[in-house]
Design an enzyme around this catalytic site. Structure first.
Site, PDB file in Angstrom:
ATOM      1  CG  ASP A   6      -1.948   1.050   1.258  1.00 33.89           C
ATOM      2  OD1 ASP A   6      -2.886   0.943   2.070  1.00 33.89           O
ATOM      3  OD2 ASP A   6      -1.843   2.006   0.479  1.00 33.89           O
ATOM      4  CG  ASP A 102      -3.068   3.862  -3.354  1.00 32.31           C
ATOM      5  OD1 ASP A 102      -3.043   4.665  -2.424  1.00 32.31           O
ATOM      6  OD2 ASP A 102      -4.009   3.058  -3.540  1.00 32.31           O
ATOM      7  CD  GLU A 103      -5.041  -0.364  -1.153  1.00 32.23           C
ATOM      8  OE1 GLU A 103      -5.887   0.534  -1.209  1.00 32.23           O
ATOM      9  OE2 GLU A 103      -5.215  -1.430  -0.551  1.00 32.23           O
TER      10      GLU A 103
END
Lengths: 383, 102
Positions: A6, A102-103
């Site tokens: 993350d 974003d993960e």
């Protein structure tokens, strides 16, 4: 074993890497250039420490911190960085997928040194992009995602048999992915305050109080199998929709129709990606004068053609008797979804389908909206 | 919980209404001349000339790419020591532009 990566304050971190003078300062990334009339897309950790968070309106953020730095979001940088990180992670040779921009999730199987692997990944990301990531390691996707939040920012957390229950006992139930406000209220009314309370409940209890979602949650918490890369058959959505809020209200019919066409094309593209069709189209509008109003109509023929969905929404709009109020927000959605199984019979329909498939292949290769109906270009002309 | 079809290439933001740039990000979009290294598949700008003045690039703080149709645009945020600029290189037209002062 799942490794969940993350990125820390992703958009804000990239902007601070671009402009080192913003490092260490409270910074927000706004969705629009007008810094007093926009929404916070992302906040740096320095801004988060002051209570500023994503989704807050910028006026409120500036009232908390008048010295706040502001940058307008630029999706091209974030998307490119996300793709580069994804390509970098592929080098490790494990099964990998996106959880969001974003993960990332990686199935590292029974890797003997998961913490060392996680540290190597974080170092590589920092060395290449000058931004940080937090990593969670656990036996399944849901717990790995929870673990990734435990030592943020710039940390690693591992949940295994030795520490699982103590960690879950300290985590409020709404920290779990998929537990929203109303589910949180329901769970707390049942006396379930922590993730451990939920973890210890039986599948029968989960189904009785939360239905199918409860069973999915139980499976997510207790699963020990690697993540599904393909969506499950019974995960067919009930509806697909898109909406947009204008910077300011408009009653320009060309502008409004351009947006309806754009949203129709976006909905249609997702229907085609999932091989679905819809026979029920819904349109909702928001006006400063009249508030929210919506209508839907079921048609005899199901479709996943953006132009046909657009024409159906115009029919719905014609019946709404709007008397041209100003419109501030609008949404298009399709319901009554079914599998697209039957090929077109008429030559013209077959030609149209071939055209749409060709356009889908171009947009798949070069990015969505590489080719789009010309009328959509009016969506940029705010009047 | 399985995630449903995240597509990193979705660029519907290209259709959002045009707005004036905020005062902090002064858009320029001017053609410039750039001295750059092209090696090992990477582009590293070293200096540029804008309005007949030479600017030496102390550091490229970030770089990224975007596809616009068939063109690939490479963007660079550069620090000259005094100011930060964003410049871009169009890989098809082979031209450099000064996009904005950051």
């Amino acid at each position: 074993m799942i490794l969940h990566i993350d990125m820390d304050a992703f958009f804000a971190s990239i902007e601070q890497a671009i402009n080192p003078r913003l490092k260490g300062k409270p910074l927000i990334v706004g969705s629009r250039p007008d810094k007093m009339h926009t929404v916070v897309c992302a906040a740096s950790y320095q801004a988060k420490a002051l209570g500023i968070c994503s989704g807050m309106n910028s006026r409120e953020a500036f009232s908390i911190c008048p010295q706040l730095q502001f940058v307008t979001a630029d999706q091209s940088k974030y998307i490119w960085t996300s793709e580069q990180i994804h390509d970098m992670l592929k080098i490790y040779g494990f099964r990998l997928n996106y959880a969001s921009i974003d993960e990332f999730r990686m199935d590292i199987l029974n890797h003997p040194q998961p913490t060392a692997l996680a540290e190597d990944i974080r170092q590589r990301i920092h060395s290449r992009f000058n931004i940080t990531a937090s990593v969670g390691i656990a036996g399944n996707c849901l717990l790995a995602k929870l673990a990734s939040k435990l030592n943020k920012p710039n940390g690693i957390a591992i949940m295994d048999d030795s520490n699982l229950e103590p960690i879950l006992a300290r985590a409020p139930v709404d920290k779990l992915c998929g537990i929203g406000k109303s589910t949180n209220i329901l769970l707390r009314s049942l006396g379930l305050e922590t993730c451990l309370d939920l973890y210890l409940k039986s599948p029968q209890f989960m189904q009785r109080h939360l239905g199918k979602a409860g069973l999915n949650l139980y499976a997510g918490l207790h699963s020990s199998e690697s993540f599904q890369e393909e969506p499950l058959e019974d995960n067919q959505p009930k509806s697909i929709g898109h909406s947009y809020t204008f910077p300011r209200a408009s009653k320009n019919p060309g502008f409004i129709k351009a947006w309806i066409r754009l949203l129709s094309e976006m909905v249609a593209a997702r229907l085609r990606q999932k091989s679905l069709e819809s026979s029920c189209v819904a349109l909702w509008l928001n006006s400063p004068e009249k508030g929210n109003f919506s209508a839907q109509k079921t048609f005899s023929r199901a479709t996943n053609d953006g132009y046909e969905i657009y024409l159906k929404t115009l029919k719905i709009m014609a019946k709404m008797s709007l008397q041209t109020p100003k419109i501030r927000a609008l949404g298009v959605s399709c319901q009554s979804l079914s599998k697209a199984e039957y090929p077109p019979l008429l030559i013209e329909e077959k030609r149209r389908e071939d055209l749409i498939q060709a356009l889908d292949r171009i947009n798949e290769r070069f990015g969505e909206h590489t080719v789009f109906p010309a009328v959509i270009s009016l969506s940029r002309k705010m009047q | 919980m399985p995630q449903q079809g995240f597509n990193p290439k979705a660029r519907w933001d290209r259709h959002i209404p045009e707005q004036n740039n905020s005062p902090q990000e002064q858009g320029l979009d001017e053609k410039i001349q750039v001295l750059a290294w092209f090696r090992s598949g990477k582009i590293t700008p070293c200096e540029f000339i804008w309005n007949n003045k030479e600017y030496r690039i102390k550091q490229v703080t970030y770089s990224w790419q975007e596809r616009l149709g068939r063109d690939i645009i490479s963007y660079f945020s550069i620090d000259t020591g005094n100011d930060l600029y964003q410049i871009s290189f169009n890989n098809t037209a082979f031209t450099w532009r000064l996009d904005k002062i950051l």
